[in-house]
Motif scaffolding. Structure first.
Motif, PDB file in Angstrom:
ATOM      1  N   ARG A 182      -2.982  12.592   2.542  1.00 21.59           N
ATOM      2  CA  ARG A 182      -2.386  11.431   1.879  1.00 21.59           C
ATOM      3  C   ARG A 182      -1.033  11.089   2.516  1.00 21.59           C
ATOM      4  O   ARG A 182      -0.752   9.942   2.843  1.00 21.59           O
ATOM      5  CB  ARG A 182      -2.220  11.690   0.380  1.00 21.59           C
ATOM      6  CG  ARG A 182      -1.684  10.503  -0.395  1.00 21.59           C
ATOM      7  CD  ARG A 182      -1.615  10.833  -1.869  1.00 21.59           C
ATOM      8  NE  ARG A 182      -2.946  10.914  -2.416  1.00 21.59           N
ATOM      9  CZ  ARG A 182      -3.473  10.006  -3.232  1.00 21.59           C
ATOM     10  NH1 ARG A 182      -2.746   8.985  -3.612  1.00 21.59           N
ATOM     11  NH2 ARG A 182      -4.683  10.139  -3.691  1.00 21.59           N
ATOM     12  N   ILE A 183      -0.203  12.092   2.696  1.00 22.10           N
ATOM     13  CA  ILE A 183       1.113  11.886   3.321  1.00 22.10           C
ATOM     14  C   ILE A 183       0.939  11.451   4.782  1.00 22.10           C
ATOM     15  O   ILE A 183       1.660  10.564   5.267  1.00 22.10           O
ATOM     16  CB  ILE A 183       1.976  13.163   3.227  1.00 22.10           C
ATOM     17  CG1 ILE A 183       2.218  13.531   1.758  1.00 22.10           C
ATOM     18  CG2 ILE A 183       3.291  12.991   3.966  1.00 22.10           C
ATOM     19  CD1 ILE A 183       2.865  12.446   0.915  1.00 22.10           C
ATOM     20  N   PHE A 184      -0.015  12.036   5.487  1.00 24.56           N
ATOM     21  CA  PHE A 184      -0.278  11.665   6.873  1.00 24.56           C
ATOM     22  C   PHE A 184      -0.626  10.184   6.987  1.00 24.56           C
ATOM     23  O   PHE A 184      -0.064   9.463   7.813  1.00 24.56           O
ATOM     24  CB  PHE A 184      -1.416  12.529   7.444  1.00 24.56           C
ATOM     25  CG  PHE A 184      -1.865  12.094   8.808  1.00 24.56           C
ATOM     26  CD1 PHE A 184      -1.118  12.426   9.931  1.00 24.56           C
ATOM     27  CD2 PHE A 184      -3.025  11.357   8.973  1.00 24.56           C
ATOM     28  CE1 PHE A 184      -1.520  12.023  11.196  1.00 24.56           C
ATOM     29  CE2 PHE A 184      -3.432  10.937  10.230  1.00 24.56           C
ATOM     30  CZ  PHE A 184      -2.683  11.275  11.351  1.00 24.56           C
ATOM     31  N   PHE A 185      -1.537   9.704   6.146  1.00 24.21           N
ATOM     32  CA  PHE A 185      -1.962   8.311   6.244  1.00 24.21           C
ATOM     33  C   PHE A 185      -0.904   7.336   5.720  1.00 24.21           C
ATOM     34  O   PHE A 185      -0.794   6.217   6.211  1.00 24.21           O
ATOM     35  CB  PHE A 185      -3.317   8.104   5.566  1.00 24.21           C
ATOM     36  CG  PHE A 185      -4.438   8.697   6.364  1.00 24.21           C
ATOM     37  CD1 PHE A 185      -4.705   8.253   7.652  1.00 24.21           C
ATOM     38  CD2 PHE A 185      -5.202   9.728   5.855  1.00 24.21           C
ATOM     39  CE1 PHE A 185      -5.720   8.800   8.406  1.00 24.21           C
ATOM     40  CE2 PHE A 185      -6.225  10.286   6.601  1.00 24.21           C
ATOM     41  CZ  PHE A 185      -6.496   9.825   7.886  1.00 24.21           C
ATOM     42  N   ILE A 186      -0.110   7.758   4.752  1.00 26.78           N
ATOM     43  CA  ILE A 186       1.031   6.933   4.336  1.00 26.78           C
ATOM     44  C   ILE A 186       2.002   6.784   5.515  1.00 26.78           C
ATOM     45  O   ILE A 186       2.498   5.692   5.783  1.00 26.78           O
ATOM     46  CB  ILE A 186       1.738   7.544   3.104  1.00 26.78           C
ATOM     47  CG1 ILE A 186       0.854   7.374   1.854  1.00 26.78           C
ATOM     48  CG2 ILE A 186       3.101   6.899   2.873  1.00 26.78           C
ATOM     49  CD1 ILE A 186       1.364   8.124   0.639  1.00 26.78           C
ATOM     50  N   SER A 187       2.219   7.865   6.231  1.00 24.26           N
ATOM     51  CA  SER A 187       3.104   7.820   7.402  1.00 24.26           C
ATOM     52  C   SER A 187       2.555   6.903   8.483  1.00 24.26           C
ATOM     53  O   SER A 187       3.319   6.161   9.122  1.00 24.26           O
ATOM     54  CB  SER A 187       3.299   9.228   7.975  1.00 24.26           C
ATOM     55  OG  SER A 187       3.874  10.066   7.010  1.00 24.26           O
ATOM     56  N   THR A 188       1.249   6.928   8.705  1.00 25.85           N
ATOM     57  CA  THR A 188       0.677   6.037   9.720  1.00 25.85           C
ATOM     58  C   THR A 188       0.793   4.575   9.293  1.00 25.85           C
ATOM     59  O   THR A 188       0.998   3.702  10.143  1.00 25.85           O
ATOM     60  CB  THR A 188      -0.788   6.377  10.037  1.00 25.85           C
ATOM     61  OG1 THR A 188      -1.584   6.251   8.858  1.00 25.85           O
ATOM     62  CG2 THR A 188      -0.917   7.775  10.617  1.00 25.85           C
ATOM     63  N   GLY A 227       4.333   3.563  10.073  1.00 23.26           N
ATOM     64  CA  GLY A 227       4.453   3.351  11.510  1.00 23.26           C
ATOM     65  C   GLY A 227       3.812   2.044  11.956  1.00 23.26           C
ATOM     66  O   GLY A 227       4.351   1.331  12.815  1.00 23.26           O
ATOM     67  N   SER A 228       2.702   1.693  11.359  1.00 23.42           N
ATOM     68  CA  SER A 228       2.021   0.438  11.692  1.00 23.42           C
ATOM     69  C   SER A 228       2.847  -0.772  11.276  1.00 23.42           C
ATOM     70  O   SER A 228       2.947  -1.754  12.018  1.00 23.42           O
ATOM     71  CB  SER A 228       0.651   0.391  11.022  1.00 23.42           C
ATOM     72  OG  SER A 228      -0.168   1.417  11.511  1.00 23.42           O
ATOM     73  N   VAL A 229       3.440  -0.726  10.095  1.00 19.54           N
ATOM     74  CA  VAL A 229       4.275  -1.836   9.633  1.00 19.54           C
ATOM     75  C   VAL A 229       5.483  -1.999  10.551  1.00 19.54           C
ATOM     76  O   VAL A 229       5.812  -3.121  10.969  1.00 19.54           O
ATOM     77  CB  VAL A 229       4.717  -1.616   8.161  1.00 19.54           C
ATOM     78  CG1 VAL A 229       5.806  -2.586   7.762  1.00 19.54           C
ATOM     79  CG2 VAL A 229       3.510  -1.748   7.233  1.00 19.54           C
ATOM     80  N   ILE A 230       6.122  -0.911  10.898  1.00 22.08           N
ATOM     81  CA  ILE A 230       7.269  -0.965  11.809  1.00 22.08           C
ATOM     82  C   ILE A 230       6.828  -1.506  13.169  1.00 22.08           C
ATOM     83  O   ILE A 230       7.510  -2.329  13.790  1.00 22.08           O
ATOM     84  CB  ILE A 230       7.946   0.414  11.925  1.00 22.08           C
ATOM     85  CG1 ILE A 230       8.613   0.768  10.601  1.00 22.08           C
ATOM     86  CG2 ILE A 230       8.962   0.430  13.060  1.00 22.08           C
ATOM     87  CD1 ILE A 230       9.075   2.202  10.507  1.00 22.08           C
ATOM     88  N   GLY A 231       5.676  -1.046  13.649  1.00 22.71           N
ATOM     89  CA  GLY A 231       5.171  -1.527  14.929  1.00 22.71           C
ATOM     90  C   GLY A 231       4.885  -3.020  14.924  1.00 22.71           C
ATOM     91  O   GLY A 231       5.245  -3.724  15.879  1.00 22.71           O
ATOM     92  N   ALA A 286       0.821  -1.214   0.000  1.00 30.23           N
ATOM     93  CA  ALA A 286       0.000   0.000   0.000  1.00 30.23           C
ATOM     94  C   ALA A 286       0.852   1.261   0.000  1.00 30.23           C
ATOM     95  O   ALA A 286       0.619   2.185  -0.793  1.00 30.23           O
ATOM     96  CB  ALA A 286      -0.932  -0.011   1.209  1.00 30.23           C
ATOM     97  N   VAL A 287       1.849   1.300   0.871  1.00 35.41           N
ATOM     98  CA  VAL A 287       2.727   2.475   0.938  1.00 35.41           C
ATOM     99  C   VAL A 287       3.511   2.625  -0.363  1.00 35.41           C
ATOM    100  O   VAL A 287       3.581   3.711  -0.951  1.00 35.41           O
ATOM    101  CB  VAL A 287       3.681   2.385   2.149  1.00 35.41           C
ATOM    102  CG1 VAL A 287       4.783   3.431   2.064  1.00 35.41           C
ATOM    103  CG2 VAL A 287       2.909   2.521   3.447  1.00 35.41           C
ATOM    104  N   GLY A 288       4.096   1.527  -0.822  1.00 33.62           N
ATOM    105  CA  GLY A 288       4.885   1.579  -2.056  1.00 33.62           C
ATOM    106  C   GLY A 288       4.064   1.987  -3.259  1.00 33.62           C
ATOM    107  O   GLY A 288       4.494   2.811  -4.075  1.00 33.62           O
TER     108      GLY A 288
END
Length: 108
Positions: A89-95, A98-102, A70-72
């Motif tokens: 769009r940038i905000f939700f890409i960032s979240t 963060g979710s994947v890293i978490g 999704a991010v890619g």
């Protein structure tokens, strides 16, 4: 090692989504080449996902795989397909990142 395989699988997910975008923009023989690329990259992505889930929890692996995709795909859309760049769009890409890293950090 299976985390690396999972990341590569996610990158192939980005590739197969990108092939769909390029196929939509082209016609004739070139369009069929992009669809062939879609089938090849989708197959590779799925096989790598299967391999990664042999040792990683399925819920975590699938969520990370789709998150990478999704991010890619969103970033490829912005860079190559001229998708709009907005704050949200940038905000939700960032979240998503963060979710994947978490998920990676809390899994075994």
């Amino acid at each position: 090692m299976n985390w690396i395989i999972l990341i590569i699988a996610g990158l192939f997910e980005v590739a197969f989504a990108s092939c769909l975008g390029k196929a939509k923009e082209t016609s004739g023989t070139e369009m069929y080449y992009w669809y062939a690329g879609f089938l090849v990259t989708m197959t590779i992505s799925m096989l790598l996902l299967i391999k990664a889930t042999q040792t990683l929890p399925i819920g975590t692996a699938y969520a990370v795989w789709t998150g990478i995709g999704a991010v890619g795909t969103a970033l490829v859309g912005i860079v190559f397909f001229k998708d709009p760049v907005t704050f949200w769009r940038i905000f939700f890409i960032s979240t998503l990142i963060g979710s994947v890293i978490g998920l990676k950090s809390v899994s075994h």
